[in-house]
Design a protein around this motif. Structure first.
Motif, PDB file in Angstrom:
ATOM      1  N   GLY A 213     -32.393   7.106 113.806  1.00  0.00           N
ATOM      2  CA  GLY A 213     -32.974   6.406 112.661  1.00  0.00           C
ATOM      3  C   GLY A 213     -34.488   6.406 112.643  1.00  0.00           C
ATOM      4  O   GLY A 213     -35.095   5.730 111.809  1.00  0.00           O
ATOM      5  N   GLU A 214     -35.114   7.138 113.555  1.00  0.00           N
ATOM      6  CA  GLU A 214     -36.569   7.196 113.561  1.00  0.00           C
ATOM      7  C   GLU A 214     -37.064   8.034 112.380  1.00  0.00           C
ATOM      8  O   GLU A 214     -36.403   8.994 111.969  1.00  0.00           O
ATOM      9  N   PRO A 215     -38.235   7.689 111.810  1.00  0.00           N
ATOM     10  CA  PRO A 215     -38.724   8.439 110.643  1.00  0.00           C
ATOM     11  C   PRO A 215     -39.090   9.869 111.013  1.00  0.00           C
ATOM     12  O   PRO A 215     -39.634  10.113 112.106  1.00  0.00           O
ATOM     13  N   PRO A 216     -38.808  10.820 110.135  1.00  0.00           N
ATOM     14  CA  PRO A 216     -39.145  12.226 110.433  1.00  0.00           C
ATOM     15  C   PRO A 216     -40.637  12.460 110.254  1.00  0.00           C
ATOM     16  O   PRO A 216     -41.318  11.721 109.538  1.00  0.00           O
ATOM     17  N   PRO A 217     -41.179  13.501 110.887  1.00  0.00           N
ATOM     18  CA  PRO A 217     -42.582  13.861 110.643  1.00  0.00           C
ATOM     19  C   PRO A 217     -42.723  14.432 109.224  1.00  0.00           C
ATOM     20  O   PRO A 217     -41.741  14.911 108.643  1.00  0.00           O
ATOM     21  N   PRO A 218     -43.915  14.364 108.655  1.00  0.00           N
ATOM     22  CA  PRO A 218     -44.089  14.911 107.300  1.00  0.00           C
ATOM     23  C   PRO A 218     -43.689  16.388 107.200  1.00  0.00           C
ATOM     24  O   PRO A 218     -43.144  16.812 106.180  1.00  0.00           O
ATOM     25  N   ARG A 219     -43.948  17.143 108.259  1.00  0.00           N
ATOM     26  CA  ARG A 219     -43.576  18.554 108.272  1.00  0.00           C
ATOM     27  C   ARG A 219     -43.377  19.003 109.723  1.00  0.00           C
ATOM     28  O   ARG A 219     -44.038  18.519 110.639  1.00  0.00           O
ATOM     29  N   HIS A 220     -42.438  19.907 109.903  1.00  0.00           N
ATOM     30  CA  HIS A 220     -42.143  20.426 111.253  1.00  0.00           C
ATOM     31  C   HIS A 220     -42.145  21.952 111.174  1.00  0.00           C
ATOM     32  O   HIS A 220     -41.322  22.547 110.475  1.00  0.00           O
ATOM     33  N   ARG A 231     -36.731  37.157 112.201  1.00  0.00           N
ATOM     34  CA  ARG A 231     -37.425  35.876 112.320  1.00  0.00           C
ATOM     35  C   ARG A 231     -38.563  35.784 111.304  1.00  0.00           C
ATOM     36  O   ARG A 231     -39.154  36.794 110.919  1.00  0.00           O
ATOM     37  N   PHE A 232     -38.893  34.530 110.934  1.00  0.00           N
ATOM     38  CA  PHE A 232     -40.008  34.291 110.017  1.00  0.00           C
ATOM     39  C   PHE A 232     -40.526  32.864 110.218  1.00  0.00           C
ATOM     40  O   PHE A 232     -39.756  31.968 110.579  1.00  0.00           O
ATOM     41  N   PRO A 233     -41.825  32.656 110.062  1.00  0.00           N
ATOM     42  CA  PRO A 233     -42.379  31.294 110.202  1.00  0.00           C
ATOM     43  C   PRO A 233     -41.931  30.424 109.020  1.00  0.00           C
ATOM     44  O   PRO A 233     -41.847  30.883 107.884  1.00  0.00           O
ATOM     45  N   ALA A 234     -41.607  29.154 109.335  1.00  0.00           N
ATOM     46  CA  ALA A 234     -41.107  28.256 108.283  1.00  0.00           C
ATOM     47  C   ALA A 234     -41.580  26.833 108.546  1.00  0.00           C
ATOM     48  O   ALA A 234     -41.933  26.463 109.674  1.00  0.00           O
ATOM     49  N   VAL A 235     -41.580  26.061 107.491  1.00  0.00           N
ATOM     50  CA  VAL A 235     -41.917  24.631 107.558  1.00  0.00           C
ATOM     51  C   VAL A 235     -40.714  23.844 107.086  1.00  0.00           C
ATOM     52  O   VAL A 235     -40.138  24.132 106.023  1.00  0.00           O
TER      53      VAL A 235
END
Length: 691
Positions: A213-220, A231-235
């Motif tokens: 239940g912890e809040p997620p980071p704005p972007r990972h 493979r490819f970089p992703a957010v």
């Protein structure tokens, strides 16, 4: 919505006695509940009423013989509708309580206890409205979920729903990104399978925190991979969500391409108002919602303020519409400079600003409000090539556990800023649920003084709406409406001040002013060659003695005015509850030639029976009959019936709030004498209608 004030109660009463049923209705109306009653005479009428416009509540007499209580219960059950049934007893014992329970009644009342009847009616009505709201909300949620699902599917952003690390939903863009043909190919697959090996450990840690239940980071940021190893970089962006009732995480996964616009900058722009640079309304509401939730859960306090420039319309006229944005921007800049670093400010409306101070107690919120008010009053704003000295009205609310809902917080804040504007502006009006009585007393005192000043200094005025004759020769006739002139010439509507006047014993003085000015205007019009009839409203407070009748007699004599040109309106329900006083009032006015009009006629259970006890010359039909008159067969039949009976009794009839040409045709065919409404002509300060 305030029960009984903003909405009328559709009440069905099963009682053998019309008088007893009317007494229940009158008791509820005296308690401030607007009632639209119906009373069936037999089972067929009851079935028709239940099949038609559904009543809100049913009160059935236990001893009724015309329609026995048992039959009422059967017919109500047969509808399958949510119809609360209240059983009326003369006295109550355990056996009768059990009988009412067996019938499925939601409450019992005792006939000679009006306070208990009012309490039960309010409670059951409130419960009913809560159930209706819940059903509407459930339908809205289902429809919203359906639309959201359709939007997600059509979105160009790759979106998936993740439960315990597994895919439970994914849209076409997400499937395409990883080269899947159908959702069945990915259903139940772990999200870890789509993450490059060197990022798996960090991603596992993130999933564990989300599961707690912890809040997620704005972007990972990660490297994603397809099943064939590309493979490819992703957010990744996570948001807590539900899918088919189960808690989960919504995942938006975006490929990071070279040259991509800074997402942080884009998000910042989306949150800002482009004219002022302050937060926009949507962003502020999200922050406010979090703040209100914090107050509810953690007993914290916060201050919310709404700020509006006084006399904004006049300011825009002075500087020109093209400079309106410059004015708003200047106000925003002045506001921003007066705030502290912890304050959150937004443009909340066209010319309204909102300020949130987290953690502020009542004293801190008051101090901030006064600081903002003074910041404008003591400054000169540079707008375009000119400068302005403006004032602002500040309204607000102290957010705490005692008022921890968005609807209540925003409603009280809006009411406070309007109250500050209503008493002249350049003021602060703060609602503090911990000091309601004190704040309310101060507000009332200001309004009472303002009304007294209006009575003493001719601050009241009238607007006039013509009544259009539907038959015979046209006659010059107007309805007079009371208004209050504001400090700067603005018009204050009666709903704003009449209840305050009534609560503080000022209605008799207002009635005297209205009647006296009407007689003076009739005389003035007569000298100018116009035979003008005026209708004026008076309240039941003036029926308690002969003071108003004597005042009318004195004014008619002083001005030499023909009493037949004055018509005094009284609501039907008030005549019923003050019948003897109303009879004496009408008899005295009749000797002067003044006619009495029954307003809201037809709203009672048997309005024409009233006329055997009260000799009203004019009947003004209740506005409810004009709602969709051209498309409502029941209303049409009722209007025709009332107009025919009125003609037989020699009574003049008026239909107000006429809404369209179709209604005019129906009223003409029914034989109604006069029509009134904004569709025909609006109320204005002058009597210049061409009859």
């Amino acid at each position: 919505m305030q029960i009984g004030k903003d909405k009328a109660l559709r009440l069905l009463i099963v009682d053998d006695s019309v008088e007893a049923a009317e007494a229940i209705v009158s008791g509820l109306r005296n308690a401030g509940i607007a009632v639209r009653p119906t009373r069936p005479e037999n089972e067929d009428e009851l079935k028709a009423l239940l099949d038609g416009q559904t009543p809100d509540l049913i009160i059935a007499d236990h001893a009724a013989r015309g329609i026995p209580l048992a039959r009422v219960g059967v017919l109500v059950d047969a509808t399958g509708k949510d119809l609360p049934l209240i059983v009326l007893f003369g006295t109550i014992d355990d056996a009768r309580l059990q009988e009412a329970t067996d019938l499925g009644a939601c409450g019992v009342v005792v006939r000679d206890r009006p306070a208990q009847i009012e309490y039960v009616v309010r409670a059951r009505w409130t419960d009913l409205e809560a159930r209706r709201s819940l059903r509407r909300l459930e339908n809205h949620v289902r429809e919203t979920e359906r639309r959201c699902d359709a939007l997600i599917e059509s979105s160009r952003d790759p979106i998936a729903y993740i439960h315990e690390g597994m895919h439970i939903r994914a849209n076409s863009a997400y499937l395409e990104m990883f080269d899947f043909d159908t959702f069945e190919d990915i259903e139940g697959m772990s999200l870890l399978d789509l993450v490059a090996p060197q990022y798996v450990d960090g991603f596992k840690t993130l999933l564990k925190s989300l599961s707690k239940g912890e809040p997620p980071p704005p972007r990972h940021e990660i490297q994603a991979q397809t099943l064939d190893g590309a493979r490819f970089p992703a957010v990744m962006e996570f948001t807590a969500a539900t899918y088919e009732g189960e808690p989960c995480q919504q995942l938006i996964l975006r490929r990071q391409d070279t040259g991509m616009v800074d997402e942080t900058l884009l998000e910042e722009l989306r949150q800002r108002d482009q004219v002022t640079g302050l937060l926009n309304r949507q962003t502020f509401l999200r922050k406010l919602e979090d703040t209100v939730a914090d107050a509810a859960q953690n007993a914290t306090q916060h201050g919310l303020l709404l700020v509006e420039p006084d006399h904004y319309a006049r300011l825009v006229q002075e500087i020109g519409l093209g400079a309106a944005d410059d004015l708003i921007a200047a106000c925003a800049e002045r506001l921003h400079r007066a705030l502290g670093p912890e304050d959150v400010a937004a443009r909340f409306g066209e010319h309204q600003f909102a300020v949130l101070r987290p953690g502020a107690d009542h004293a801190a919120t008051v101090a901030l409000a006064e600081q903002l008010r003074a910041a404008f009053a003591d400054a000169v704003l540079e707008v375009g090539d000119g400068s302005l000295n403006i004032t602002v009205s500040v309204g607000g609310v102290q957010i705490s556990q005692r008022i921890a809902s968005m609807t209540a917080v925003l409603g009280k804040a809006a009411a406070s800023v309007q109250s500050a504007i209503g008493v002249g502006g350049n003021r602060v009006d703060l609602f503090d649920p911990g000091a309601v009585d004190r704040a309310e007393q101060e507000r009332m005192a200001a309004w009472v003084q303002r009304i007294r000043d209006a009575l003493d200094k001719n601050g009241l005025l009238m607007h006039f709406q013509p009544l259009i004759g539907l038959h015979g020769e046209p006659r010059e006739m107007y309805q007079a409406f009371l208004r209050l002139r504001g400090e700067h010439g603005e018009i204050v509507q009666p709903l704003t001040f009449l209840q305050i006047a009534e609560d503080n014993g000022l209605m008799r003085e207002i009635d005297h002013w209205v009647v006296g000015n009407a007689i003076s205007l009739i005389s003035e019009r007569a000298r100018a060659g116009h035979e003008t009839t005026l209708l004026v409203k008076v309240t039941e407070h003036s029926l308690q003695d002969d003071a108003l009748a004597r005042h009318i007699e004195e004014q008619l004599s002083a001005h030499g005015t023909d009493g037949r040109l004055l018509i005094v309106e009284i609501p039907e329900s008030k005549v019923f509850t003050h019948l003897r006083a109303a009879q004496a009032f009408q008899a005295r006015l009749a000797r002067l030639g003044v006619r009495v009009c029954l307003e809201q006629f037809g709203s009672g259970l048997n309005s024409f029976q009233m006329l055997s006890h009260f000799d009203a010359s004019v009947l003004k039909f209740d506005r409810a009959f004009m709602e969709d008159l051209s498309g409502n067969a029941d209303h049409q039949a009722r209007v025709r019936e009332m107009a025919a009976k009125a003609r037989e009794l020699g009574k003049m009839t008026i239909a107000e709030f006429v809404q369209d040409a179709g209604s005019m045709s129906i009223l003409f065919g029914a034989g109604v004498d006069y029509a009134q409404g904004h569709f025909l002509a609006t109320a204005s300060t002058s009597m210049d209608y061409e009859f």
